[in-house]
Design a protein around this motif. Structure first.
Motif, PDB file in Angstrom:
ATOM      1  N   SER A  97     -44.108 -14.184  25.406  1.00  0.00           N
ATOM      2  CA  SER A  97     -45.137 -13.152  25.474  1.00  0.00           C
ATOM      3  C   SER A  97     -45.510 -12.650  24.089  1.00  0.00           C
ATOM      4  O   SER A  97     -46.665 -12.273  23.840  1.00  0.00           O
ATOM      5  N   THR A 114     -36.847 -21.532  22.568  1.00  0.00           N
ATOM      6  CA  THR A 114     -36.106 -20.292  22.361  1.00  0.00           C
ATOM      7  C   THR A 114     -34.663 -20.409  22.815  1.00  0.00           C
ATOM      8  O   THR A 114     -34.321 -21.244  23.654  1.00  0.00           O
ATOM      9  N   HIS A 130     -41.190 -21.804  31.160  1.00  0.00           N
ATOM     10  CA  HIS A 130     -42.246 -20.843  31.434  1.00  0.00           C
ATOM     11  C   HIS A 130     -43.589 -21.535  31.270  1.00  0.00           C
ATOM     12  O   HIS A 130     -43.807 -22.253  30.294  1.00  0.00           O
ATOM     13  N   THR A 158     -36.420 -11.697  21.763  1.00  0.00           N
ATOM     14  CA  THR A 158     -37.320 -10.669  22.283  1.00  0.00           C
ATOM     15  C   THR A 158     -38.772 -11.098  22.062  1.00  0.00           C
ATOM     16  O   THR A 158     -39.052 -12.029  21.296  1.00  0.00           O
ATOM     17  N   PRO A 159     -39.722 -10.412  22.691  1.00  0.00           N
ATOM     18  CA  PRO A 159     -41.126 -10.697  22.404  1.00  0.00           C
ATOM     19  C   PRO A 159     -41.471 -10.558  20.920  1.00  0.00           C
ATOM     20  O   PRO A 159     -42.257 -11.360  20.396  1.00  0.00           O
ATOM     21  N   TYR A 195     -33.434 -15.417  29.912  1.00  0.00           N
ATOM     22  CA  TYR A 195     -33.802 -14.145  29.293  1.00  0.00           C
ATOM     23  C   TYR A 195     -34.719 -14.358  28.088  1.00  0.00           C
ATOM     24  O   TYR A 195     -35.626 -13.567  27.829  1.00  0.00           O
ATOM     25  N   VAL A 234     -38.883 -14.420  27.484  1.00  0.00           N
ATOM     26  CA  VAL A 234     -39.793 -13.308  27.182  1.00  0.00           C
ATOM     27  C   VAL A 234     -40.396 -13.448  25.784  1.00  0.00           C
ATOM     28  O   VAL A 234     -41.426 -12.836  25.488  1.00  0.00           O
ATOM     29  N   SER A 235     -39.759 -14.233  24.917  1.00  0.00           N
ATOM     30  CA  SER A 235     -40.302 -14.415  23.565  1.00  0.00           C
ATOM     31  C   SER A 235     -41.672 -15.070  23.600  1.00  0.00           C
ATOM     32  O   SER A 235     -42.474 -14.901  22.669  1.00  0.00           O
TER      33      SER A 235
END
Length: 311
Positions: free
Chosen positions: A80, A69, A49, A122-123, A74, A77-78
């Motif tokens: 963010s 991560t 990313h 997760t974020p 998937y 997104v962490s």
């Protein structure tokens, strides 16, 4: 400490879960303001990313944080969540009305290794890892082994992988450190010999070694890019095979720009950079081997990832 945090101003935070079907996590490398960086991706199956923003030809040079991560694509997104923490702290590229934090990220494949395929970072986990990094003191020790992004890592799809770190001190106070998340298809090598025969079986790409190299030497973005490229040699020295179609091997390079290199003439400039880049490759090798040594020595049949749920 023999860690990436020997580079003044660099901090590392981990967040992970290892129960109720989880075996994954996030690691955030939080550099001091003013740090520049770049990246080099040489694996055949990357999940990344914001890496395009680190190209030397682009507008932005400073890096607010780097996120490593689990969770494959998937888990990206962490980033963010780490970006949200950076915004709250005022870190980022200044624009009218606020800042835009530059938070590149890369992921390993650990989906389903705790038993639940949907249990992935997760974020909020990215935010927690960034906050954990910020709460550390300068020069702190770094969690190794089955922590952060290395929580669900494997090597050779059979043995536990994990997080490792190392550092090297050069002349005139120049420090080069690295942190590695070792989730490689290959197995570690010692004295150029593979420790055990690889258990590789053809199939979906389930691997990746992620690296962040940091130095206090003054580098520009192009020199960070070249240093990241040179650092991939450390992956190849530590793991066999490396950079396969089943790996997303990625190296970030950060410069806190605190110690000037000898650039008195062109010969001195080249020697300084070659010396630093050689050290970077060596410290990457050491960080990978440290991550393997720190991980729990557990064996399970390839594919039986649920056995790791209690670790």
């Amino acid at each position: 400490m023999g860690a990436i945090t020997d580079v003044p101003g660099i901090r590392v935070g981990h967040e992970q879960k290892s129960d109720d079907g989880w075996l994954s996590g996030v690691t955030v490398v939080l550099p001091p303001p003013g740090t520049v960086g770049s990246v080099d991706v040489q694996g055949g199956g990357p999940a990344t990313h914001e890496t395009d923003a680190l190209d030397p030809t682009t507008l932005v040079s400073e890096v607010s944080a780097v996120v490593l991560t689990g969770g494959s694509a998937y888990g990206l997104v962490s980033a963010s969540g780490a970006q949200r923490w950076c915004e709250e702290d005022g870190r980022g590229f200044a624009v009218p009305g606020g800042v835009v934090p530059i938070v590149p990220a890369a992921a390993i494949f650990d989906l389903g290794r705790g038993g639940d395929f949907s249990a992935r970072p997760t974020p909020d986990m990215g935010y927690a890892a960034a906050a954990a990094a910020a709460a550390e003191e300068d020069g702190h020790d770094v969690g190794r082994g089955n922590v952060g992004a290395g929580t669900g890592a494997l090597i050779g799809r059979t043995y536990k992988g994990g997080v490792g770190t190392a550092s090297i001190v050069l002349d005139h106070g120049v420090i080069v450190g690295a942190i590695a998340v070792v989730n490689a298809l290959g197995l570690p090598t010692v004295e150029h010999s593979v420790l055990e025969k690889s258990v590789f079986q053809p199939g979906a790409p389930l691997n990746t070694t992620l690296i962040v190299v940091a130095t206090n030497a003054v580098l520009d973005v192009a020199e960070c890019k070249r240093t990241a490229s040179a650092s991939h040699a450390g992956i190849a020295r530590a793991l066999s095979p490396s950079h396969t179609l089943g790996d997303g091997d990625t190296v970030f390079c950060l410069s806190t720009r605190a110690k000037a290199l000898d650039r008195s003439d062109e010969a001195a400039r080249q020697l300084s950079l070659i010396t630093l880049q050689s050290a970077a490759a060596n410290v990457v090798r050491l960080a990978i081997l440290d991550g393997v040594a720190a991980a729990e020595a557990v064996h399970t049949p390839a594919g039986d990832y649920g056995a790791y749920g209690a670790l």
